[in-house]
Design an enzyme around this catalytic site. Structure first.
Site, PDB file in Angstrom:
ATOM      1  N   ARG A  69     133.384  14.608  88.378  1.00  0.00           N
ATOM      2  CA  ARG A  69     133.030  15.414  87.921  1.00  0.00           C
ATOM      3  C   ARG A  69     134.402  16.279  87.155  1.00  0.00           C
ATOM      4  O   ARG A  69     135.528  15.792  87.113  1.00  0.00           O
ATOM      5  CB  ARG A  69     133.172  16.386  89.363  1.00  0.00           C
ATOM      6  CG  ARG A  69     132.295  16.206  89.680  1.00  0.00           C
ATOM      7  CD  ARG A  69     132.929  17.078  91.665  1.00  0.00           C
ATOM      8  NE  ARG A  69     133.293  16.322  92.470  1.00  0.00           N
ATOM      9  CZ  ARG A  69     134.750  16.683  92.587  1.00  0.00           C
ATOM     10  NH1 ARG A  69     135.093  18.100  92.171  1.00  0.00           N
ATOM     11  NH2 ARG A  69     135.805  16.071  92.950  1.00  0.00           N
ATOM     12  N   LYS A 206     127.153  19.698  95.102  1.00  0.00           N
ATOM     13  CA  LYS A 206     128.561  20.030  95.267  1.00  0.00           C
ATOM     14  C   LYS A 206     127.831  21.286  94.637  1.00  0.00           C
ATOM     15  O   LYS A 206     128.937  22.573  95.191  1.00  0.00           O
ATOM     16  CB  LYS A 206     129.240  20.244  94.489  1.00  0.00           C
ATOM     17  CG  LYS A 206     129.932  18.401  95.108  1.00  0.00           C
ATOM     18  CD  LYS A 206     130.407  18.761  96.130  1.00  0.00           C
ATOM     19  CE  LYS A 206     130.289  17.361  97.673  1.00  0.00           C
ATOM     20  NZ  LYS A 206     131.201  16.090  96.328  1.00  0.00           N
ATOM     21  N   ASP A 275     128.606  13.696 103.316  1.00  0.00           N
ATOM     22  CA  ASP A 275     129.803  14.413 102.572  1.00  0.00           C
ATOM     23  C   ASP A 275     129.729  16.154 102.952  1.00  0.00           C
ATOM     24  O   ASP A 275     131.071  16.719 101.983  1.00  0.00           O
ATOM     25  CB  ASP A 275     129.252  14.305 100.998  1.00  0.00           C
ATOM     26  CG  ASP A 275     129.924  14.979 100.225  1.00  0.00           C
ATOM     27  OD1 ASP A 275     131.346  14.099  99.722  1.00  0.00           O
ATOM     28  OD2 ASP A 275     128.860  15.605  98.826  1.00  0.00           O
ATOM     29  N   ARG A 367     129.148   4.576  91.409  1.00  0.00           N
ATOM     30  CA  ARG A 367     128.090   4.896  92.945  1.00  0.00           C
ATOM     31  C   ARG A 367     127.108   4.823  92.983  1.00  0.00           C
ATOM     32  O   ARG A 367     126.279   3.927  92.632  1.00  0.00           O
ATOM     33  CB  ARG A 367     128.034   6.887  92.759  1.00  0.00           C
ATOM     34  CG  ARG A 367     128.802   7.966  92.225  1.00  0.00           C
ATOM     35  CD  ARG A 367     129.843   7.862  93.364  1.00  0.00           C
ATOM     36  NE  ARG A 367     131.298   9.576  93.204  1.00  0.00           N
ATOM     37  CZ  ARG A 367     131.721   9.278  94.363  1.00  0.00           C
ATOM     38  NH1 ARG A 367     131.210   9.347  95.128  1.00  0.00           N
ATOM     39  NH2 ARG A 367     132.474  10.310  94.569  1.00  0.00           N
TER      40      ARG A 367
HETATM   41  P1  GTP Z   1     133.022  11.280  97.620  1.00  0.00           P
HETATM   42  O1  GTP Z   1     132.100  10.516  98.092  1.00  0.00           O
HETATM   43  O2  GTP Z   1     134.189  11.604  96.352  1.00  0.00           O
HETATM   44  O3  GTP Z   1     133.441  12.342  98.551  1.00  0.00           O
HETATM   45  O4  GTP Z   1     134.442  10.338  98.418  1.00  0.00           O
HETATM   46  P2  GTP Z   1     134.924   9.921 100.026  1.00  0.00           P
HETATM   47  O5  GTP Z   1     135.285  10.556 100.521  1.00  0.00           O
HETATM   48  O6  GTP Z   1     132.941   9.684 100.867  1.00  0.00           O
HETATM   49  O7  GTP Z   1     135.358   8.358  99.807  1.00  0.00           O
HETATM   50  P3  GTP Z   1     134.742   6.673 100.472  1.00  0.00           P
HETATM   51  O8  GTP Z   1     134.949   6.562 102.397  1.00  0.00           O
HETATM   52  O9  GTP Z   1     134.004   6.525  99.431  1.00  0.00           O
HETATM   53  O10 GTP Z   1     135.663   6.397 101.109  1.00  0.00           O
HETATM   54  C1  GTP Z   1     136.802   6.074  98.912  1.00  0.00           C
HETATM   55  C2  GTP Z   1     138.015   5.543  99.325  1.00  0.00           C
HETATM   56  O11 GTP Z   1     138.309   4.778 100.288  1.00  0.00           O
HETATM   57  C3  GTP Z   1     137.246   4.072  98.949  1.00  0.00           C
HETATM   58  O12 GTP Z   1     137.728   2.478  97.883  1.00  0.00           O
HETATM   59  C4  GTP Z   1     137.532   3.251  99.982  1.00  0.00           C
HETATM   60  O13 GTP Z   1     137.489   2.156 100.316  1.00  0.00           O
HETATM   61  C5  GTP Z   1     138.737   3.894 100.436  1.00  0.00           C
HETATM   62  N1  GTP Z   1     138.759   4.418 102.112  1.00  0.00           N
HETATM   63  C6  GTP Z   1     138.093   4.870 102.680  1.00  0.00           C
HETATM   64  N2  GTP Z   1     138.145   4.781 104.375  1.00  0.00           N
HETATM   65  C7  GTP Z   1     139.536   4.254 104.192  1.00  0.00           C
HETATM   66  C8  GTP Z   1     140.793   3.570 105.462  1.00  0.00           C
HETATM   67  O14 GTP Z   1     139.821   3.848 106.262  1.00  0.00           O
HETATM   68  N3  GTP Z   1     141.334   3.462 104.951  1.00  0.00           N
HETATM   69  C9  GTP Z   1     141.824   2.472 103.339  1.00  0.00           C
HETATM   70  N4  GTP Z   1     143.580   2.473 103.259  1.00  0.00           N
HETATM   71  N5  GTP Z   1     141.267   2.718 102.682  1.00  0.00           N
HETATM   72  C10 GTP Z   1     140.041   3.841 102.814  1.00  0.00           C
HETATM   73  C1  SPV Z   2     132.876  14.120  95.534  1.00  0.00           C
HETATM   74  O1  SPV Z   2     133.673  13.937  94.129  1.00  0.00           O
HETATM   75  O2  SPV Z   2     133.655  14.794  96.302  1.00  0.00           O
HETATM   76  C2  SPV Z   2     131.354  13.646  96.009  1.00  0.00           C
HETATM   77  C3  SPV Z   2     131.024  12.875  94.335  1.00  0.00           C
HETATM   78  O3  SPV Z   2     131.016  13.195  97.028  1.00  0.00           O
HETATM   79  S1  SPV Z   2     130.350  14.420  93.578  1.00  0.00           S
HETATM   80  O4  SPV Z   2     128.975  14.210  93.822  1.00  0.00           O
HETATM   81  O5  SPV Z   2     130.355  13.504  92.401  1.00  0.00           O
HETATM   82  O6  SPV Z   2     130.721  15.561  93.577  1.00  0.00           O
HETATM   83 MN    MN Z   3     131.877  14.221  97.991  1.00  0.00          MN
END
Ligand code: GTP
Ligand code: SPV
Ligand code: MN
Length: 583
Positions: A69, A206, A275, A367
């Protein structure tokens, strides 16, 4: 096509501007999906993966300048600047026409214009919303097919109504200097041009479900939030749902798919959404949440068998991968999928890559796009039109210091204050921010609130006045670092220990110590059996350092000044109470 004249007139007007060779109406059928994937392969935009290990899966490489983004060129184009507020970029609708519209003129010459009708929310749901994305990117149309309910169903749901969001997307010339994502909340319109990346270009996500929907939610008395939704079932069969707001790249998808550790037998976690949550009051005065999406657009790096097995199983079939690495046998790989990288790979830019290379094989914001129904932990209630009742709301973020592992706030308003003052270290999910810098990100909505953030706080306070059956509000932080820069808390499935405490607090059962900033579990209040962790370390992340908290609150108070007289009185009161407790 449709008999809805408002839709037809708008589609005509977009075609006038963009001049496509052909207009294609998306119908959403399986036949169409197969045909369009084949078309992507023919165009060499999709690389089909090894059918044995990855049936129905494809790899896509985006333009290398277009991988996340771009908040710098994301605009709220309300009539009045004060309605966009100090945290959003504002362009007047007239200036948007002058600056952005020219990039659409003739942009679809030689291309097909896809008209994709979609529903955010379950088909037929009273709180579901219809939108249209017009796009010249087949990749975008196909992603919308996974992420939303698209095609005929959406036209049927809309009928002749005028209640739809108009999304106009074109890749344009893909030059960063001709890139913009503009929102017109008053006209329920979105313009996105010069980018094909997820959050910029999949307009249902979003742009519609958060920026446009948040403004609509303010007017109509509900909440559109950047939150996962998760059901937690105790060994006795009690079911509680939580909604959790963490900024991008801070663990929503992972928490939404968590698998409880073996030392917590009988506990189950059910994925509802990863999300976005839309929450409305039910007749019982509780907040009920739906997941407006139908798929996961999740971060690949860090996703592995031992951290998120449910995600791995979700992406094993009928999924797309964007900007990950390709293996020699036609599979995909990213950092964290396996402990050791394959000896050789083709990296996300299509270049040969060798194990031990100093460069990443997959882009840090690469992704997957996967259908939600693929997920083994998907809740039987994930498509219930009325949603699921929320017992607890969690705010969190990536805070290497200070913020404790878990905390329960004293009241709704105290919870709102805590959400409003939340900060987080930035991640690769958005360009233009230096990674790892701490910034304020109220309710994880900083990049996604479609109106004045001060009014948004007020809306949260108003919501709190409407019921005495509200969810309790908590704060969590999985990301505290030790002196060697290592995560102190094991995270992932082990987060279930914190969620159990939260559920039990909702039932009035678990213990906690009262601190100036909220109720915090002592180590003994958490389920620690089987937890492979030093108790003094655990106590360290459950501690409150009053001096550091006073500094933190000073920073929040400074930040709140940007909202001037829009900052709600009730929150000023909460802030003063908090300062008193800390003095
Ligand atoms: P968006 O899709 O961008 O909104 O991200 P999200 O909030 O869904 O984050 P996601 O669950 O994909 O995690 C992002 C990163 O954080 C990844 O590299 C995960 O491995 C790491 N991560 C997630 N949960 C944990 C946790 O409990 N501990 C640690 N150390 N890392 C974590
Ligand atoms: C975020 O950035 O919070 C996401 C990925 O979930 S995107 O769809 O690019 O916004
Ligand atoms: Mn998100």
């Amino acid at each position: 096509m449709t008999s809805n004249k408002l839709v037809m007139d708008w589609v005509d007007s977009v075609a006038q501007i963009t001049q496509p060779d052909e207009i294609y109406w998306w119908n959403g059928s399986d036949e169409e999906y197969e045909r369009m994937c084949a078309e992507m392969v023919k165009r060499k935009e999709f690389i089909p993966l090894n059918k044995k290990n990855w049936p129905g899966c494809y790899l896509y490489r985006s333009d290398p300048t277009d991988v996340a983004r771009t908040e710098k060129v994301t605009y709220i184009c309300s009539e009045r600047q004060e309605d966009a507020g100090p945290t959003n970029n504002w362009l007047s609708p007239a200036d948007a026409e002058k600056q952005i519209l020219p990039w659409y003129r003739g942009a679809m010459k030689g291309r097909t214009m896809y008209v994709v009708p979609y529903i955010m929310g379950p088909v037929g749901g009273a709180s579901s919303k219809v939108g249209f994305e017009i796009t010249d990117s087949l990749y975008v149309a196909l992603n919308m097919r996974i992420m939303t309910r698209s095609g005929r169903v959406a036209l049927d749901q809309l009928g002749d109504s005028d209640d739809f969001v108009k999304g106009m997307h074109s890749l344009g010339d893909l030059k960063p200097e001709h890139r913009a994502v503009a929102h017109f909340p008053e006209r329920k319109e979105i313009w996105s041009v010069g980018t094909g990346y997820g959050g910029n270009a999949l307009l249902g996500k979003k742009c519609h479900a958060l920026r446009i929907a948040s403004a609509q939610a303010r007017d109509e008395g509900w909440l559109a939030e950047h939150m996962l939704i998760l059901g937690l079932e105790s060994p006795e069969g009690d079911l509680h749902y939580i909604a959790a707001a963490f900024p991008s790249g801070c663990g929503k998808t992972n928490l939404a798919m968590l698998i409880p550790p073996e030392s917590m037998p009988g506990w189950k976690a059910w994925t509802v959404g990863d999300d976005i949550a839309w929450m409305r009051f039910g007749e019982d005065g509780r907040l009920w949440a739906i997941n407006p999406e139908a798929g996961f657009f999740g971060i690949a790096p860090g996703t592995g068998e031992d951290t998120n097995q449910n995600a791995i199983l979700s992406v094993k079939s009928n999924s797309f991968f964007t900007n990950v690495a390709l293996t020699e046998d036609g599979g995909v790989w990213w950092e964290g999928l396996t402990k050791e990288a394959p000896a050789t790979l083709t990296d996300w830019l299509g270049r040969p890559w060798k194990r031990g290379s100093s460069e990443k094989a997959a882009h840090p914001n690469s992704r997957f796009t996967a259908p939600a129904k693929n997920c083994p932990s998907i809740s039987p209630h994930w498509e219930d039109p009325q949603g699921v009742p929320i017992s607890a709301i969690l705010f969190g973020g990536r805070r290497s210091h200070l913020t404790p592992l878990a905390l329960e706030t004293f009241s709704w308003n105290h919870g709102v204050l805590m959400g409003a003052s939340a900060g987080s270290e930035t991640t690769a999910a958005a360009t233009d921010n230096k990674m790892g810098t701490l910034r304020h990100d109220p309710m994880a909505m900083l990049p996604f609130c479609g109106y004045h953030m001060g009014d948004y706080f007020k809306h949260w306070i108003e919501i709190g006045k409407r019921s005495d059956n509200l969810p309790k509000i908590f704060s969590v932080n999985w990301f505290r670092l030790d002196e060697n820069g290592k995560f102190i808390w094991p995270g992932f499935g082990e987060n279930m220990r914190v969620l159990k405490w939260i559920v039990e607090r909702c039932k009035g059962r678990a213990g906690a110590k009262t601190t100036p900033i909220g109720y915090i579990p002592a180590a003994k209040d958490l389920h620690t059996s089987g937890l492979n962790m030093d108790i003094t370390k655990l106590e360290g992340i459950l501690d409150v350092d009053k001096n550091l908290w006073r500094e933190e609150i000073k920073g929040a108070e400074e930040y709140f000044k940007t909202f001037e007289d829009k900052f709600p009185q009730d929150l000023t009161q909460e802030l003063n109470d908090l300062k008193k407790r800390l003095s």
